[in-house]
Write an enzyme that holds these catalytic residues in place. Structure first.
Site, PDB file in Angstrom:
ATOM      1  CD  GLU A   9      36.127  33.002  44.959  1.00  0.00           C
ATOM      2  OE1 GLU A   9      37.093  33.775  44.860  1.00  0.00           O
ATOM      3  OE2 GLU A   9      35.010  33.236  44.463  1.00  0.00           O
TER       4      GLU A   9
ATOM      5  CG  ASP B  31      39.239  32.581  39.753  1.00  0.00           C
ATOM      6  OD1 ASP B  31      39.808  33.345  40.543  1.00  0.00           O
ATOM      7  OD2 ASP B  31      38.089  32.773  39.313  1.00  0.00           O
TER       8      ASP B  31
ATOM      9  CG  ASP C 209      35.213  38.142  48.664  1.00  0.00           C
ATOM     10  OD1 ASP C 209      36.091  38.024  47.790  1.00  0.00           O
ATOM     11  OD2 ASP C 209      34.054  37.720  48.521  1.00  0.00           O
TER      12      ASP C 209
ATOM     13  CB  THR D  37      36.191  37.215  38.749  1.00  0.00           C
ATOM     14  OG1 THR D  37      34.962  37.431  39.436  1.00  0.00           O
ATOM     15  CG2 THR D  37      36.974  36.182  39.513  1.00  0.00           C
TER      16      THR D  37
ATOM     17  CE  LYS E 176      35.146  47.388  46.799  1.00  0.00           C
ATOM     18  NZ  LYS E 176      35.383  46.531  45.625  1.00  0.00           N
TER      19      LYS E 176
ATOM     20  CG  ASP F 135      39.252  36.091  46.281  1.00  0.00           C
ATOM     21  OD1 ASP F 135      39.331  35.469  45.216  1.00  0.00           O
ATOM     22  OD2 ASP F 135      38.316  36.859  46.585  1.00  0.00           O
TER      23      ASP F 135
ATOM     24  CB  ILE G 114      41.247  36.329  40.503  1.00  0.00           C
ATOM     25  CG1 ILE G 114      42.479  35.774  39.794  1.00  0.00           C
ATOM     26  CG2 ILE G 114      40.874  37.689  39.909  1.00  0.00           C
ATOM     27  CD1 ILE G 114      42.336  35.760  38.275  1.00  0.00           C
ATOM     28  CG  ASP G 115      38.362  40.177  45.780  1.00  0.00           C
ATOM     29  OD1 ASP G 115      37.252  39.641  45.664  1.00  0.00           O
ATOM     30  OD2 ASP G 115      38.531  41.261  46.367  1.00  0.00           O
TER      31      ASP G 115
HETATM   32  N1  LIG Z   1      25.595  39.466  46.699  1.00  0.00           N
HETATM   33  C1  LIG Z   1      26.859  39.724  47.000  1.00  0.00           C
HETATM   34  N2  LIG Z   1      27.148  40.640  47.958  1.00  0.00           N
HETATM   35  C2  LIG Z   1      28.416  40.938  48.275  1.00  0.00           C
HETATM   36  N3  LIG Z   1      29.496  40.342  47.679  1.00  0.00           N
HETATM   37  C3  LIG Z   1      29.266  39.429  46.728  1.00  0.00           C
HETATM   38  C4  LIG Z   1      27.955  39.062  46.339  1.00  0.00           C
HETATM   39  N4  LIG Z   1      28.054  38.122  45.373  1.00  0.00           N
HETATM   40  C5  LIG Z   1      29.375  37.908  45.162  1.00  0.00           C
HETATM   41  N5  LIG Z   1      30.111  38.686  45.985  1.00  0.00           N
HETATM   42  C6  LIG Z   1      31.560  38.762  46.156  1.00  0.00           C
HETATM   43  O1  LIG Z   1      32.026  40.001  45.645  1.00  0.00           O
HETATM   44  C7  LIG Z   1      33.378  39.825  45.284  1.00  0.00           C
HETATM   45  C8  LIG Z   1      33.829  40.902  44.354  1.00  0.00           C
HETATM   46  O2  LIG Z   1      33.319  42.122  44.810  1.00  0.00           O
HETATM   47  P1  LIG Z   1      34.143  43.415  44.725  1.00  0.00           P
HETATM   48  O3  LIG Z   1      33.679  44.459  45.650  1.00  0.00           O
HETATM   49  O4  LIG Z   1      35.531  43.002  44.903  1.00  0.00           O
HETATM   50  O5  LIG Z   1      34.125  43.909  43.259  1.00  0.00           O
HETATM   51  S1  LIG Z   1      32.944  44.269  42.333  1.00  0.00           S
HETATM   52  O6  LIG Z   1      31.693  44.043  43.057  1.00  0.00           O
HETATM   53  O7  LIG Z   1      33.103  43.323  41.219  1.00  0.00           O
HETATM   54  O8  LIG Z   1      33.105  45.645  41.943  1.00  0.00           O
HETATM   55  C9  LIG Z   1      33.372  38.493  44.631  1.00  0.00           C
HETATM   56  O9  LIG Z   1      34.674  38.000  44.733  1.00  0.00           O
HETATM   57  P2  LIG Z   1      35.338  37.253  43.455  1.00  0.00           P
HETATM   58  O10 LIG Z   1      34.410  36.117  43.105  1.00  0.00           O
HETATM   59  O11 LIG Z   1      36.611  36.773  44.047  1.00  0.00           O
HETATM   60  O12 LIG Z   1      35.514  38.258  42.376  1.00  0.00           O
HETATM   61  C10 LIG Z   1      32.336  37.700  45.424  1.00  0.00           C
HETATM   62  O13 LIG Z   1      32.900  36.836  46.389  1.00  0.00           O
HETATM   63 MG   LIG Z   2      36.534  37.637  45.982  1.00  0.00          MG
HETATM   64 MG   LIG Z   3      37.831  35.226  43.632  1.00  0.00          MG
HETATM   65 MG   LIG Z   4      34.173  34.261  42.876  1.00  0.00          MG
END
Ligand SMILES: Nc1ncnc2c1ncn2[C@@H]1O[C@H](COP(=O)(O)OS(=O)(=O)O)[C@@H](OP(=O)(O)O)[C@H]1O
Ligand SMILES: [Mg+2]
Ligand SMILES: [Mg+2]
Ligand SMILES: [Mg+2]
Length: 356
Positions: free
Chosen positions: A94, A71, A295, A155, A268, A150, A152-153
């Site tokens: 991020e 990240d 995101d 993670t 997605k 982002d 890494i989206d």
């Molecule tokens: N409560 C809640 N609701 C919605 N979204 C949230 C929540 N908490 C975290 N996040 C964010 O979700 C990002 C990853 O979600 P994804 O849909 O990409 O993937 S998955 O949920 O891991 O399947 C993740 O991004 P990354 O941290 O970059 O992986 C978060 O920013």
């Molecule tokens: Mg993300």
């Molecule tokens: Mg991220």
């Molecule tokens: Mg994150």
């Protein structure tokens, strides 16, 4: 032209010495090229970290340090490239360097600096790496231009060896105008063995994909399905990020029979943009969660340019002009254009007053 106030298109620029009109340059052509280069390099870094640091031992110990290193490293690489080419552009990223500071952050800091230098084109000192990461602290907003990253989206997907994405977008006066997704584990075509996809879209210029390691771009289109019973949908793997229960009720209402494809990250949006899925639902799990702009920004413009539609659970377009979060929206609905209103109707029906 008024739409892009303050930036003259090259087609309007007249070379005064020859009085000839110069060759038209596409809107954001330079930004597009630099953003692709940055996402390619950050994706390489992520793949190097996965190959070197994610082991069965880190997985059984639920050790998240590899993704943390990646990240920080990916944010340093992208921000340094943006700073070199567009020094005046602020960045909403991020990550920040807080956890890398002082004695407590020394071990991680050394690893991040070594990593950045093992993939980058030019050596970066420790101070330069930290400074690059912290270029991402911009507050965002409705005026001027800024990038959102982002590094890494998804993670959790990264750690599982599944889907994740490096996501970079340019926002001009609150509108997403350019988006690039680097998806190292995404199949180049559905069902193919070869993995690694880069997707890119500029407002008004269509959406394209190519192999992450190079080659020609090909245009992509969202599906043309108009009957929701034929639709396939995708959603987050993590039930904390989207309500799987609500999506089950919504798909029953729409007559969807195919099982949902669960995948992490903005892959997605990529799936909807190239017609592998027809619907992406992200349904709030908590009343107080505000979606982050990084995101959604890149995926938003890519789906729109592929002919799809994106909004929140009320159908309202996502509003990127309110700082670092989508404070005026709740959840996300992204679909091929023909079924958007129907899907939003079903979402409203199921979520009822929660959807307002
Ligand atoms: N409560 C809640 N609701 C919605 N979204 C949230 C929540 N908490 C975290 N996040 C964010 O979700 C990002 C990853 O979600 P994804 O849909 O990409 O993937 S998955 O949920 O891991 O399947 C993740 O991004 P990354 O941290 O970059 O992986 C978060 O920013
Ligand atoms: Mg993300
Ligand atoms: Mg991220
Ligand atoms: Mg994150």
């Amino acid at each position: 032209m008024a739409r892009y106030a303050g930036r003259k298109l090259a087609s309007e620029q007249v070379n005064q010495s020859t009085r000839r009109i110069s060759i038209p340059l596409a809107y954001l052509a330079n930004e597009r090229q630099v953003a692709i280069q940055a996402v390619e390099q950050a994706s390489k870094l992520c793949q190097a970290v996965f190959n070197r640091l994610v082991t069965s031992e880190t997985l059984t110990k639920k050790d998240k340090s590899p993704v943390t290193i990646a990240d920080f490293g990916a944010q340093a690489v992208v921000n340094a490239i943006l700073a070199e080419h567009f020094p005046a552009d602020p960045i909403v990223g991020e990550e920040d360097s807080k956890d890398l500071q002082g004695d407590a952050g020394k071990e991680m800091r050394n690893k991040v600096v070594d990593l950045v230098n093992s993939v980058g084109d030019r050596p970066m000192s420790e101070a330069e790496v930290l400074q690059a990461i912290d270029r991402g602290q911009y507050a965002g907003g409705a005026t001027g231009r800024h990038w959102t990253l982002d590094p890494i989206d998804g993670t959790k997907g990264f750690l599982r060896g599944e889907q994740y994405a490096v996501c970079l977008a340019l926002i001009v006066d609150g509108q997403v105008r350019l988006g690039v997704l680097g998806c190292p584990n995404l199949e180049q075509k559905q069902g193919s063995e070869s993995k690694g996809v880069l997707m890119v879209a500029v407002d008004g210029q269509g959406a394209f994909q190519r192999a992450l390691d190079g080659g020609a771009e090909t245009p992509i289109r969202a599906s043309s399905v108009s009957d929701t019973t034929q639709a396939a949908f995708c959603e987050s793997v993590e039930s904390g990020h989207t309500s799987h229960g609500d999506s089950e009720r919504i798909s029953a209402l729409l007559g969807i029979t195919k099982a949902p494809v669960r995948m992490d990250s903005q892959c997605k949006y990529a799936a909807v943009a190239r017609g592998n899925a027809d619907v992406y639902l992200r349904l709030p799990t908590r009343a107080d969660y505000e979606e982050k702009i990084w995101d959604h920004a890149a995926g938003n413009v890519i789906v729109r340019e592929a002919g799809g539609r994106v909004g929140d659970i009320t159908g309202k377009p996502l509003d990127f002009s309110h700082g670092r979060t989508l404070a005026q929206n709740r959840g996300v609905v992204a679909t091929s254009a023909g079924i958007f209103d129907q899907v939003v109707g079903a979402v409203q029906n199921v979520l009822g007053s929660k959807a307002v």
